[in-house]
Enzyme design. Structure first.
Site, mmCIF file in Angstrom:
data_model
loop_
_atom_site.group_PDB
_atom_site.id
_atom_site.type_symbol
_atom_site.label_atom_id
_atom_site.label_comp_id
_atom_site.label_asym_id
_atom_site.label_seq_id
_atom_site.Cartn_x
_atom_site.Cartn_y
_atom_site.Cartn_z
ATOM 1 N N GLY A 110 7.546 -66.962 -11.926
ATOM 2 C CA GLY A 110 6.185 -66.781 -12.437
ATOM 3 C C GLY A 110 6.013 -67.331 -13.834
ATOM 4 N N GLY A 111 5.477 -66.478 -14.701
ATOM 5 C CA GLY A 111 5.237 -66.917 -16.079
ATOM 6 C C GLY A 111 6.513 -67.341 -16.777
HETATM 7 C C1 HXC Z 1 8.988 -55.741 -12.438
HETATM 8 C C2 HXC Z 1 10.905 -56.687 -11.677
HETATM 9 C C3 HXC Z 1 10.261 -57.951 -11.562
HETATM 10 C C4 HXC Z 1 8.887 -58.026 -11.941
HETATM 11 C C5 HXC Z 1 12.314 -58.187 -10.962
HETATM 12 N N1 HXC Z 1 12.173 -56.897 -11.268
HETATM 13 N N2 HXC Z 1 11.160 -58.840 -11.113
HETATM 14 N N3 HXC Z 1 10.260 -55.614 -12.104
HETATM 15 N N4 HXC Z 1 8.290 -56.899 -12.369
HETATM 16 N N5 HXC Z 1 8.217 -59.173 -11.906
HETATM 17 C C6 HXC Z 1 13.203 -55.835 -11.255
HETATM 18 C C7 HXC Z 1 13.694 -55.402 -9.910
HETATM 19 O O1 HXC Z 1 12.875 -54.413 -9.359
HETATM 20 C C8 HXC Z 1 15.088 -54.856 -10.283
HETATM 21 O O2 HXC Z 1 14.957 -53.601 -10.904
HETATM 22 C C9 HXC Z 1 15.549 -55.814 -11.362
HETATM 23 O O3 HXC Z 1 14.346 -56.389 -11.887
HETATM 24 C C10 HXC Z 1 16.435 -56.923 -10.852
HETATM 25 O O4 HXC Z 1 15.770 -57.558 -9.761
HETATM 26 P P1 HXC Z 1 16.523 -57.939 -8.392
HETATM 27 O O5 HXC Z 1 15.469 -58.347 -7.415
HETATM 28 O O6 HXC Z 1 17.452 -56.840 -8.014
HETATM 29 O O7 HXC Z 1 17.400 -59.170 -8.882
HETATM 30 P P2 HXC Z 1 17.708 -60.507 -8.130
HETATM 31 O O8 HXC Z 1 18.128 -60.218 -6.721
HETATM 32 O O9 HXC Z 1 18.632 -61.250 -9.015
HETATM 33 O O10 HXC Z 1 16.317 -61.290 -8.034
HETATM 34 C C11 HXC Z 1 15.636 -61.705 -9.193
HETATM 35 C C12 HXC Z 1 14.228 -62.252 -8.802
HETATM 36 C C13 HXC Z 1 13.467 -61.156 -7.976
HETATM 37 C C14 HXC Z 1 14.394 -63.506 -7.962
HETATM 38 C C15 HXC Z 1 13.540 -62.618 -10.117
HETATM 39 O O11 HXC Z 1 13.570 -59.914 -8.666
HETATM 40 C C16 HXC Z 1 12.037 -61.498 -7.781
HETATM 41 O O12 HXC Z 1 11.678 -62.279 -6.894
HETATM 42 N N6 HXC Z 1 11.137 -60.850 -8.568
HETATM 43 C C17 HXC Z 1 9.713 -61.122 -8.486
HETATM 44 C C18 HXC Z 1 9.445 -62.468 -9.106
HETATM 45 C C19 HXC Z 1 8.003 -62.871 -9.087
HETATM 46 O O13 HXC Z 1 7.390 -63.153 -8.047
HETATM 47 N N7 HXC Z 1 7.396 -62.894 -10.286
HETATM 48 C C20 HXC Z 1 6.063 -63.398 -10.432
HETATM 49 C C21 HXC Z 1 5.267 -62.452 -11.277
HETATM 50 S S1 HXC Z 1 3.689 -63.169 -11.490
HETATM 51 P P3 HXC Z 1 16.166 -52.530 -11.023
HETATM 52 O O14 HXC Z 1 15.547 -51.365 -11.700
HETATM 53 O O15 HXC Z 1 16.592 -52.291 -9.616
HETATM 54 O O16 HXC Z 1 17.267 -53.185 -11.864
HETATM 55 C C22 HXC Z 1 3.719 -64.032 -12.930
HETATM 56 C C23 HXC Z 1 2.432 -64.732 -13.247
HETATM 57 C C24 HXC Z 1 2.395 -65.281 -14.629
HETATM 58 O O17 HXC Z 1 4.670 -64.072 -13.616
HETATM 59 C C25 HXC Z 1 1.366 -66.347 -14.784
HETATM 60 C C26 HXC Z 1 1.826 -67.673 -14.212
HETATM 61 C C27 HXC Z 1 0.886 -68.809 -14.487
#
Ligand code: HXC
Length: 521
Positions: free
Chosen positions: A185-186
């Site tokens: 994402g960001g």
């Molecule tokens: C809150 C999050 C998080 C998020 C990860 N975590 N991403 N918490 N918000 N965006 C937390 C998990 O719940 C977990 O918590 C810890 O971080 C580690 O994550 P895991 O999934 O266990 O790790 P891993 O298997 O290494 O995977 C990492 C990852 C995955 C690939 C980044 O977590 C993931 O796909 N996250 C979502 C990514 C995403 O789609 N982000 C987009 C957001 S939108 P615990 O407590 O268990 O340690 C955005 C828009 C911005 O950013 C503007 C753009 C123009």
């Protein structure tokens, strides 16, 4: 070690600007107004406890988890990157204020995968603002899941605030992103707005959404590595500029890289003391170009041949290998090197090579780094895949970048300079300051075979080809017109470049005033 001291001095002078998505580390100077000695003591104790809590981050368990993945914690990374005791930390005690999803009990920054809270964003923005104020580079160590889902629009707003600062800072201070874990994402768009993105092999990933979201939206099953690993982005997509072996290697190499750069567009690049004689003959260059005009050779032999101590920090070494770009020093001065690579696709310009070259040239120009260009190019790559992909638009980027650049531009034609690619590659016509040809240079509209098949169709090809070679496949037509300033012996190339860089160090050239240019995108 000279490098270490200089890095320290530069960062210290400018309040070491670093941002980091997982843990943000700064030391605050607090002045404690105490009503009594007792009160002072209790405040001190509280500060100590808060500091301890902040330093342990997400807790020992999470630190162990990070180590088990072969990764360092944020503080360990910062300490490796910087000189000892040079890091000054701000906002160590800042906390997020989200109370949804039980977040009030989780105040630490290492939790939630380094995802960005509003509080994170404020810290990052604060340091970026200060970097702009004093003219200091920003280095981001990124290990983050992007916008913190639990905070909703607050975290999106935080990212947008960072993006705006990335854009404002672009071309003003160098911005370097080191990707050191899964970033989504960001956490990928902010680095994408910066000048350089470096990755760590096997432990860092970049994607707009991770494999779980991909699966739910498109049904595709893909691993993190396939979707956005170092190989994907340094070989296939061209999103990242280089990949390093592990955290330690990455941090040490970024230190080296940093030493090439100025602090801002108002500062000169650092000049390193040079023990390699500026006027050294490079005898090997006399024979580097093969006798057979279609035979390949490695343009990197030319670049390292002329560079101080043969050192070359290559940018994007695995992507669009038909063009080579990177930084060297010449008599101690930072120089951006661009060279067509005859070893790969005969050094032709295609879409990817044009974009790679253009971005590099623009960085150099933005930060007043002279550009040296070695030309051996048979032209733009023809064909439907290139035309459908927009080679006209993308090739124009490189043309635009060279034409726009006002930094010192030194060009050496080592062999072929054919067609439009001759014009594009820092030719005299695009305000090349000094343009040289080696005796092996061929400056023409195209190669002999192609030319004769068009202008002497159906006639004695062999005889006409020999005549064409005699007339055009040499440096004389260009030198007679002043399009190359001199035909030089290859062995003298280093001294020629060093002398020119010296002469051009006072170059002043400005483009016409405009709000901003409208380059082809
Ligand atoms: C809150 C999050 C998080 C998020 C990860 N975590 N991403 N918490 N918000 N965006 C937390 C998990 O719940 C977990 O918590 C810890 O971080 C580690 O994550 P895991 O999934 O266990 O790790 P891993 O298997 O290494 O995977 C990492 C990852 C995955 C690939 C980044 O977590 C993931 O796909 N996250 C979502 C990514 C995403 O789609 N982000 C987009 C957001 S939108 P615990 O407590 O268990 O340690 C955005 C828009 C911005 O950013 C503007 C753009 C123009």
């Amino acid at each position: 070690m000279a490098t270490v001291c200089r890095l320290s001095a530069r960062l210290f002078r400018n309040s070491a600007v670093l941002r980091q998505s997982r843990q943000w580390q700064q030391t605050a100077l607090c002045s404690v107004v105490a009503g009594s000695a007792q009160h002072t003591l209790s405040v001190r104790k509280r500060i100590e406890n808060m500091k301890k809590a902040a330093l342990i981050g997400g807790g020992q368990k999470r630190i162990d988890k990070q180590h088990a993945k072969g990764k360092l914690t944020a503080r360990e990374r910062v300490h490796l990157l910087l000189d000892p005791d040079s890091f000054v930390e701000y906002d160590m005690y800042l906390e997020h204020d989200c109370t949804d999803f039980g977040m009030e009990d989780e105040k630490d920054f290492t939790v939630f995968g380094g995802s960005l809270s509003g509080a994170h964003a404020k810290k990052i923005c604060k340091i970026m603002d200060q970097a702009m104020l004093v003219g200091a580079p920003v280095i981001g160590l990124n290990d983050s899941g992007g916008a913190r889902i639990q905070e909703g629009v607050e975290s999106l707003a935080g990212y947008a605030d960072i993006f705006q600062r990335n854009v404002n800072a672009s071309g003003v201070i160098p911005q370097i992103s080191l990707i050191m874990g899964p970033c989504a994402g960001g956490a990928v768009y902010s680095p994408a707005l910066t000048d350089f993105m470096f990755m760590v092999k096997d432990t860092s990933y970049l994607f707009i959404t991770g494999p779980d979201v991909v699966k739910s939206v498109t049904g595709e099953t893909v691993t993190q590595e396939e979707l956005g690993g170092a190989k994907t982005h340094t070989v296939t997509s061209g999103v990242a500029h280089k990949a390093f072996e592990n955290d330690v290697d990455a941090l040490l190499q970024v230190r080296e890289f940093f030493n090439f750069l100025p602090l801002s567009n108002q500062d000169p690049s650092p000049i390193r003391e040079c023990t390699d004689p500026w006027n050294r003959d490079v005898a090997g260059l006399d024979t580097v170009v093969p006798l057979e005009t279609t035979a390949a050779y490695d343009i990197k032999d030319v670049i390292t041949g002329v560079a101080d101590d043969s050192e070359f920090f290559e940018i994007m070494p695995m992507y669009a290998k038909n063009i080579v770009v990177g930084f060297t020093r010449m008599n101690g001065r930072t120089v951006g090197m661009v060279g067509n690579q005859p070893k790969v696709a005969a050094g032709c310009l295609d879409i990817n090579a044009s974009v790679k070259g253009a971005r590099f040239v623009r960085f150099c120009d933005a930060f007043n780094i002279p550009i040296v260009t070695f030309v051996d190019v048979p032209g733009f790559l023809p064909g439907t895949s290139q035309e459908y992909g927009g080679i006209i638009r993308h090739g124009a980027k490189l043309l635009y970048a060279y034409a726009e650049a006002t930094v010192p531009k030194i060009t050496v034609i080592t062999r072929k300079a054919y067609g439009g690619a001759y014009d594009v590659m820092s030719s005299k016509h695009l305000r090349g300051d000094t343009n040289y040809a080696w005796p092996t240079a061929e400056v023409a509209v195209m190669g002999a075979k192609g030319a004769v098949s068009i202008i002497f169709r159906g006639k004695d090809q062999e005889k006409n080809e020999a005549e064409y070679v005699e007339k055009f496949a040499n440096p004389f037509p260009a030198s007679k017109r002043g399009f190359v300033d001199d035909i030089i012996e290859p062995r003298t190339t280093r001294r020629q470049i060093c002398r020119d860089l010296d002469m051009l160090s006072s170059k002043k050239l400005a483009n016409p005033w405009k709000k901003h240019a409208n380059m082809p995108l």
